[in-house]
Scaffold this active site. Sequence first.
Site, PDB file in Angstrom:
ATOM      1  N   CYS A  65       0.870  -1.171   0.000  1.00  0.00           N
ATOM      2  CA  CYS A  65       0.000   0.000   0.000  1.00  0.00           C
ATOM      3  C   CYS A  65       0.911   1.225   0.000  1.00  0.00           C
ATOM      4  O   CYS A  65       2.010   1.162  -0.547  1.00  0.00           O
ATOM      5  CB  CYS A  65      -0.938  -0.032   1.208  1.00  0.00           C
ATOM      6  SG  CYS A  65      -0.085   0.015   2.788  1.00  0.00           S
ATOM      7  N   GLN A  66       0.481   2.305   0.611  1.00  0.00           N
ATOM      8  CA  GLN A  66       1.303   3.514   0.631  1.00  0.00           C
ATOM      9  C   GLN A  66       2.457   3.398   1.628  1.00  0.00           C
ATOM     10  O   GLN A  66       3.600   3.630   1.280  1.00  0.00           O
ATOM     11  CB  GLN A  66       0.438   4.736   0.975  1.00  0.00           C
ATOM     12  CG  GLN A  66       1.159   6.057   0.797  1.00  0.00           C
ATOM     13  CD  GLN A  66       1.466   6.369  -0.648  1.00  0.00           C
ATOM     14  OE1 GLN A  66       0.705   6.049  -1.544  1.00  0.00           O
ATOM     15  NE2 GLN A  66       2.606   6.978  -0.899  1.00  0.00           N
TER      16      GLN A  66
END
Length: 178
Positions: A65-66
């Site tokens: 993800c981020q």
Amino acid sequence: MPTIKTVDAKTAKEWLNKNEAIIVDVREPREYAAIHIAGAKLIPVGIINNDQLPELNNKKLIIHCQIGRRGGAACEKLLISNPNLDVYNLEGGITAWEKAGFEVEKSGRTFLSIERQVQITIGSGVLIGLIFGYLIHPGFLFLSAFFGAGLLFAGITGSCGLAMLMGKMPWNQKKNLP
């Protein structure tokens, strides 16, 4: 609760280069459109399940993800339904990948990530509740309490309903992407 295995960006890159792993991006479509790791398949964390995964063919599965939080939640979700899955959360997410100097594909457009949208919404709700509670009626303080309870629930469970709701907003949908 299943144990989540992690992998650093350098090791993940080696696995991908040797064709020993497949990478899945669990961010929202707009985040993916702005920047992503080449070859990563997009399956947002809110809808990810084992049936949607690409064919692994005895390869490791890397989730990213981020910064790693949603990746961990996605790994947990997948492991609950299939404890034998060889899945790894990318430590630090795409942020760590980029800091390690590995290539990413960028659209050149910027936008607010889901996390930042959630922070702005919660901050605004708390502030409005406090101001209105002071100036108009004390009942507005319950607005701040509501957002505080939501943060507490998200912290305890690792699941943020507001983030899932934000992901469904029209401005975060694939059809509205560049």
